[in-house]
Design a protein around this motif. Sequence first.
Motif, PDB file in Angstrom:
ATOM      1  N   UNK A  67       0.832  -1.205   0.000  1.00 21.50           N
ATOM      2  CA  UNK A  67       0.000   0.000   0.000  1.00 21.50           C
ATOM      3  C   UNK A  67       0.866   1.254   0.000  1.00 21.50           C
ATOM      4  N   UNK A  68       1.911   1.259   0.797  1.00 24.64           N
ATOM      5  CA  UNK A  68       2.821   2.413   0.830  1.00 24.64           C
ATOM      6  C   UNK A  68       3.421   2.651  -0.544  1.00 24.64           C
ATOM      7  N   UNK A  69       3.902   1.566  -1.163  1.00 21.72           N
ATOM      8  CA  UNK A  69       4.494   1.683  -2.491  1.00 21.72           C
ATOM      9  C   UNK A  69       3.445   2.101  -3.521  1.00 21.72           C
ATOM     10  N   UNK A  70       2.254   1.537  -3.404  1.00 21.35           N
ATOM     11  CA  UNK A  70       1.193   1.861  -4.350  1.00 21.35           C
ATOM     12  C   UNK A  70       0.769   3.308  -4.282  1.00 21.35           C
ATOM     13  N   UNK A  71       0.697   3.866  -3.077  1.00 18.35           N
ATOM     14  CA  UNK A  71       0.353   5.278  -2.936  1.00 18.35           C
ATOM     15  C   UNK A  71       1.393   6.168  -3.610  1.00 18.35           C
ATOM     16  N   UNK A  72       2.661   5.849  -3.411  1.00 20.76           N
ATOM     17  CA  UNK A  72       3.719   6.645  -4.026  1.00 20.76           C
ATOM     18  C   UNK A  72       3.661   6.539  -5.563  1.00 20.76           C
ATOM     19  N   UNK A  73       3.405   5.326  -6.061  1.00 25.48           N
ATOM     20  CA  UNK A  73       3.289   5.159  -7.508  1.00 25.48           C
ATOM     21  C   UNK A  73       2.115   5.978  -8.057  1.00 25.48           C
ATOM     22  N   UNK A  74       0.993   5.962  -7.323  1.00 24.16           N
ATOM     23  CA  UNK A  74      -0.170   6.734  -7.754  1.00 24.16           C
ATOM     24  C   UNK A  74       0.122   8.229  -7.738  1.00 24.16           C
ATOM     25  N   UNK A  75       0.893   8.652  -6.751  1.00 26.37           N
ATOM     26  CA  UNK A  75       1.262  10.066  -6.672  1.00 26.37           C
ATOM     27  C   UNK A  75       2.136  10.454  -7.871  1.00 26.37           C
ATOM     28  N   UNK A  76       3.061   9.565  -8.230  1.00 25.84           N
ATOM     29  CA  UNK A  76       3.892   9.823  -9.413  1.00 25.84           C
ATOM     30  C   UNK A  76       3.031   9.984 -10.666  1.00 25.84           C
ATOM     31  N   UNK A  77       2.049   9.100 -10.807  1.00 27.39           N
ATOM     32  CA  UNK A  77       1.169   9.155 -11.974  1.00 27.39           C
ATOM     33  C   UNK A  77       0.376  10.459 -11.979  1.00 27.39           C
ATOM     34  N   UNK A  78      -0.131  10.869 -10.823  1.00 23.75           N
ATOM     35  CA  UNK A  78      -0.909  12.104 -10.734  1.00 23.75           C
ATOM     36  C   UNK A  78      -0.072  13.309 -11.144  1.00 23.75           C
ATOM     37  N   UNK A  79       1.167  13.340 -10.700  1.00 26.18           N
ATOM     38  CA  UNK A  79       2.051  14.447 -11.073  1.00 26.18           C
ATOM     39  C   UNK A  79       2.349  14.414 -12.566  1.00 26.18           C
ATOM     40  N   UNK A  80       2.627  13.229 -13.083  1.00 31.38           N
ATOM     41  CA  UNK A  80       2.923  13.111 -14.511  1.00 31.38           C
ATOM     42  C   UNK A  80       1.730  13.560 -15.354  1.00 31.38           C
ATOM     43  N   UNK A  81       0.526  13.158 -14.935  1.00 32.86           N
ATOM     44  CA  UNK A  81      -0.671  13.511 -15.707  1.00 32.86           C
ATOM     45  C   UNK A  81      -0.927  15.021 -15.660  1.00 32.86           C
ATOM     46  N   UNK A  82      -0.782  15.626 -14.486  1.00 37.16           N
ATOM     47  CA  UNK A  82      -0.962  17.073 -14.393  1.00 37.16           C
ATOM     48  C   UNK A  82       0.066  17.812 -15.252  1.00 37.16           C
ATOM     49  N   UNK A  83       1.302  17.332 -15.223  1.00 37.92           N
ATOM     50  CA  UNK A  83       2.370  18.000 -15.967  1.00 37.92           C
ATOM     51  C   UNK A  83       2.135  17.915 -17.467  1.00 37.92           C
ATOM     52  N   UNK A  84       1.829  16.721 -17.963  1.00 37.84           N
ATOM     53  CA  UNK A  84       1.649  16.570 -19.402  1.00 37.84           C
ATOM     54  C   UNK A  84       0.378  17.247 -19.891  1.00 37.84           C
TER      55      UNK A  84
END
Length: 372
Positions: A67-84
């Motif tokens: 869960x800890x790893x999954x939250x961080x991965x989801x956060x990475x995706x959210x940042x990538x999506x906002x940026x692009x």
Amino acid sequence: MGGDGGRGGARVSAVTSPATTAPSGGAVPGAVHTLLPTTIVGSLPKPSWLAQPEVLWSPWALEGDALIEGKRDALRIAVQEQTRRGIDIVSDGEQTRQHFVTTFIEHLSGVDFDRRETVRIRDRYDASVPTVVGEVRRERPVFVDDARFLREITDRPIKWALPGPMTMVDTLYDAHYKSREKLAWEFATILNEEARALEDAGVDVIQFDEPSFNVFFDEVKDWGVAALERAAEGLRAQTAVHICYGYGVTANNEWKASLGSQWRQYEESFPLLQRSSIDIVSLECQHSHVPMELIELVRGKKVMLGAIDVASEVVETPEEVADTLRRALAFVDADKLIPSTNCGMAPFPRAVAAEKLSALSAGAGIVRDELA
């Protein structure tokens, strides 16, 4: 209460700072030099492997270290999506929390989540909530590690949302203080501790969510704004208050249907906020019945204007977004306008949320070009 003085220096303006470079010649993280910088107000949809899609406050699908790893991965995706998609001031999209209020409260002592009571939330619907059984305290940082991680993975300005004191009070049953005002002041002190730590972790804008400001008008006047200022006291980061009409869920939609052809609730809080120490006032606008001229009541403040509807999956066109922003510019100076979403987008399919981000960015770009 909390004035413009920070801890040891002038307040940083994260969303209007002039072009700045680091000693090496690279861009300084947190600086944005764009007119009409875009941002989102709250949540983004979570990946299906982390939580059930299109459901508000869905339980986690993972446990423990996964869960800890999954939250961080989801956060990475959210940042990538906002940026692009062209979002200028990036947030976490609430990927590491289930609920915008109770996830913070879960980390405080003095609240018993096993002792449940049914209360009326924002005079709108009944809910089973935890009980305040003793003195509330913040024993350790709540979101600071996640915010520090967010700071590490983007060089754009970052914004972090916290629940406001009044909305926290309205999401609990109080068996200890037995005073909404006393409990709000305790929460304001706790929020200020967390906000200062978030600022130290590199957060540029700290947003307090106060949907209760659209309901409890006497309390807003008596102590609500003052408690909000206490939560923001001494911060150098920009501070924002978000007051919306809620997600597009049944209880909220029924309440909104009862408000008539004009939603004028902001008339109660905006004059008070205009005189407050809060830097940015966030409001719902797109496809709502909020009269645009109410923005005049916070003249001089920065305005985070909701130009994306979160109650409909229909994706706005860039021109629709641009038209909303143009109309707002009659009541707020261009250098103080921050185009955003009305509220969070957690219940949407991920593709819809992504397309709405693109529409927001493109619409802001149209008006930016016109102003240039």
